[in-house]
Scaffold this motif. Sequence first.
Motif, PDB file in Angstrom:
ATOM      1  N   TYR A  51       0.846  -1.186   0.000  1.00 14.30           N
ATOM      2  CA  TYR A  51       0.000   0.000   0.000  1.00 14.30           C
ATOM      3  C   TYR A  51       0.885   1.241   0.000  1.00 14.30           C
ATOM      4  CZ  TYR A  51       0.881  -0.229   5.066  1.00 14.30           C
ATOM      5  OH  TYR A  51       1.484  -0.299   6.295  1.00 14.30           O
ATOM      6  N   ILE A  52       0.272   2.369  -0.267  1.00 10.65           N
ATOM      7  CA  ILE A  52       1.004   3.632  -0.351  1.00 10.65           C
ATOM      8  C   ILE A  52       0.665   4.485   0.862  1.00 10.65           C
ATOM      9  CG2 ILE A  52       1.266   5.794  -1.643  1.00 10.65           C
ATOM     10  CD1 ILE A  52       2.478   3.585  -3.189  1.00 10.65           C
ATOM     11  N   GLU A  53       1.676   5.056   1.459  1.00 15.52           N
ATOM     12  CA  GLU A  53       1.443   6.059   2.492  1.00 15.52           C
ATOM     13  C   GLU A  53       2.268   7.294   2.155  1.00 15.52           C
ATOM     14  OE1 GLU A  53       2.654   4.075   6.111  1.00 15.52           O
ATOM     15  OE2 GLU A  53       4.744   4.683   5.871  1.00 15.52           O
ATOM     16  N   GLN A  54       2.024   8.375   2.848  1.00 16.42           N
ATOM     17  CA  GLN A  54       2.745   9.618   2.565  1.00 16.42           C
ATOM     18  C   GLN A  54       3.764   9.910   3.664  1.00 16.42           C
ATOM     19  OE1 GLN A  54      -0.624   9.705   1.285  1.00 16.42           O
ATOM     20  NE2 GLN A  54       0.496   9.537  -0.652  1.00 16.42           N
ATOM     21  N   ASN A  55       4.903  10.454   3.239  1.00 16.21           N
ATOM     22  CA  ASN A  55       5.889  10.872   4.233  1.00 16.21           C
ATOM     23  C   ASN A  55       5.616  12.316   4.649  1.00 16.21           C
ATOM     24  OD1 ASN A  55       6.861  12.514   2.200  1.00 16.21           O
ATOM     25  ND2 ASN A  55       8.734  11.337   1.853  1.00 16.21           N
TER      26      ASN A  55
END
Lengths: 115, 206
Positions: A4-8
């Motif tokens: 999955y994609i998360e944001q920094n």
Amino acid sequence: MMKYIEQNEFGEDVLVAVTPGGSVIRELVRPAIPEKEDRRVSVGAFFDRFGPAKWGILADMSPSVQAVIKDASVREFIDLDNADLPAGLAIVQAAGHAIDPQAIIGAEIEPQERP
Amino acid sequence: MSNLSQFFPPGSSKVWVSGTTYAAGDVILSPAANYAPYVRITHGAGTTDPASDSTNYRAYGHRIAKSLIGNDTTTGTDLPVFGTGVWRAGSDVRQTLSGALTANTYKTIVSVTGQGILKFCGVASVDATTRTQSIRITIDGVVVCEKSVASVSAINKGIVAVGGVVDSASVARFDRLAFNTALLVEVKSNITETDKLYTITNYEVQ
């Protein structure tokens, strides 16, 4: 594998992958744009790409072929991506020399061909 | 060999206990070193954990790196040039732009929680702006490599932290740096900028 994609903290995408073994991988997703390949060869290597036709071409005194030879000879290197190159090779081919412009331009560059 | 056999199979190892007498050849697990195995080289007892008692113990088996010793180049003049060959198709390395960087602040590019092997890791400049590049590799919570190079002012020049590069052909040479619990790859610049550094990495997770 779960991904999955998360944001920094900069709002950029970070790909998170969880492996079956429980490892957690976090990678910044910012693939670099591939740099344009350096397709320069030495003048000698360029002439070598003419193969068996090389000597006949170099000995060809017709003005059009001589123009191509001189144009290549005065350069420090030949950029195989130069837009003018196909036209020059077409002149040589039209003069009756059995060359393969596609192979001359497209063949992978060997280290010894570098200028 | 009888002493080694007590180390295998799993579950038969002894955890070191202060004051306990051990025979030479006994393999003991060190509580102070995440239960890494040590072999007793003298008969006796002691109150110092094996990890800190080099008089009576030697490390047993492979250890995770705590420090990488290599080229400590500090200027930008003789750095490897990461030519196009490094990431040519099939070279099996991943090129990633840095994204937004805050001056002199490390940013995480890759983070792994688990076990694996880091085979190649480097950083280089996208443009010819003069900058200080830095890269830091942390293995199992320990910084094993931190390299900073000032005055880098050429595109594709950079630092190889793990592995190597053959300049003339821009060929990446892989190393094998194991990690047991965690890997962290961070980079920084002395300039606040976006996507002006890139990393090249190859690793496997087990």
